[in-house]
Design a protein around this motif. Structure first.
Motif, short mmCIF file in Angstrom:
data_model
loop_
_atom_site.label_atom_id
_atom_site.label_comp_id
_atom_site.label_asym_id
_atom_site.label_seq_id
_atom_site.Cartn_x
_atom_site.Cartn_y
_atom_site.Cartn_z
N THR A 136 10.94 4.70 -3.32
CA THR A 136 11.67 3.69 -4.09
C THR A 136 11.48 2.30 -3.50
OG1 THR A 136 13.37 5.38 -4.33
CG2 THR A 136 13.94 3.15 -5.04
N ALA A 137 11.56 2.22 -2.17
CA ALA A 137 11.48 0.92 -1.51
C ALA A 137 11.04 1.11 -0.07
CB ALA A 137 12.85 0.23 -1.55
N ALA A 138 10.47 0.05 0.49
CA ALA A 138 10.02 0.10 1.88
C ALA A 138 10.26 -1.28 2.50
CB ALA A 138 8.55 0.47 1.96
N ASP A 198 0.84 -1.21 0.00
CA ASP A 198 0.00 0.00 0.00
C ASP A 198 0.87 1.25 0.00
OD1 ASP A 198 -2.27 -1.48 -0.02
OD2 ASP A 198 -2.89 -1.03 2.03
N ALA A 199 1.94 1.24 0.80
CA ALA A 199 2.83 2.41 0.87
C ALA A 199 3.48 2.67 -0.49
CB ALA A 199 3.89 2.19 1.95
N LEU A 200 3.91 1.59 -1.13
CA LEU A 200 4.56 1.75 -2.44
C LEU A 200 3.59 2.30 -3.48
CD1 LEU A 200 6.71 -1.49 -2.45
CD2 LEU A 200 7.59 0.84 -2.67
N ARG A 202 5.46 7.12 8.22
CA ARG A 202 4.38 7.37 9.17
C ARG A 202 3.14 6.53 8.85
NH1 ARG A 202 2.64 11.68 12.75
NH2 ARG A 202 0.82 10.78 13.72
N PHE A 203 2.82 6.48 7.56
CA PHE A 203 1.68 5.68 7.11
C PHE A 203 1.87 4.21 7.49
CE2 PHE A 203 0.30 2.67 3.82
CZ PHE A 203 -1.08 2.82 3.89
#
Lengths: 81, 140
Positions: free
Chosen positions: B72-74, B64-66, B107-108
């Protein structure tokens, strides 16, 4: 039909076991399963919160049908992080 | 990368997982065990999980964040087992070309995972222990 039931955290403390197998009628929903569980484990009634439910690892509503569901998990409000 | 592990969390290693030459920002969040909660002196926390689902939900948060942010990456790691005061229980790392997206996505991810990932903590304090009950997932 038979479903595998999982309990976590304080709910597992209430039942004294992390899992059980329960026979339920075809067409039963989560709420019906919960009623059966409360009969078997009266301590579940005094947990003070309404558990979250996951059917085969997806969050589900209390009126969700259990047809085709293999594993139902009852989860206290999560507190990770 | 997402992971549920019993070993201590290495924040620096997580930074290396996400950063690329095209990134001007890396945000790292560490959640750590504090020594007081609701007026009690906390001795330690014990984390447990519905592990298979927790991993799945953690991956969902990452995906979801991406999708939502220009990053670029998480990566996210949550620890299980007994943790002492000061130890990291969770880490989120996000790399992005610019800092705003890195902060926002980080944060999300921590806010969302605290609501959706099936992990629980039991708090041991002077005089007893208690399961900490968290927030319910919002209807979003």
């Amino acid at each position: 039909m038979t479903v595998e039931v999982l309990f976590f955290a304080s709910l597992a403390d209430s039942t004294g076991a992390p899992r059980d197998r329960i026979e339920i009628p075809d067409g039963a929903d989560v709420a019906a399963l919960w009623s059966r569980l409360v009969e078997r484990y009266p301590a579940l009634e005094t947990t003070g919160f309404r558990p979250l439910v996951a059917c085969d690892m997806e969050y589900a509503a209390w009126d969700a049908s259990l047809d085709g569901v293999r594993e139902v998990a009852f989860l206290p409000p999560v507190s990770g992080g | 990368m997402v992971r549920i592990q019993r070993e201590p969390i290495d924040g620096q290693a997580l930074i290396e997982v996400v950063r690329t030459a095209g990134d001007g920002a890396v945000a790292l969040f560490l959640g750590t065990v504090r020594d007081r909660n609701e007026g009690r002196t906390v001795l330690r926390l014990e984390y447990s999980a519905y592990e298979d689902m927790a991993l799945q939900e953690l991956e969902r948060v990452r995906a979801d964040a991406l999708e939502r942010y220009e990053i670029t990456a998480a990566a996210a790691v949550h620890r299980l087992g007994v943790l002492e005061i000061g130890e990291a229980s969770v880490a989120v790392a996000v790399a992005a070309p610019h800092r705003a997206a890195a902060f926002d996505a980080c944060r999300f991810m921590i806010d969302t995972l605290k609501r959706t990932v099936p992990i629980w903590k039991k708090e041991s304090f002077e005089g007893g222990e208690v399961w900490v009950e968290g927030e319910r997932p919002a209807d979003d």
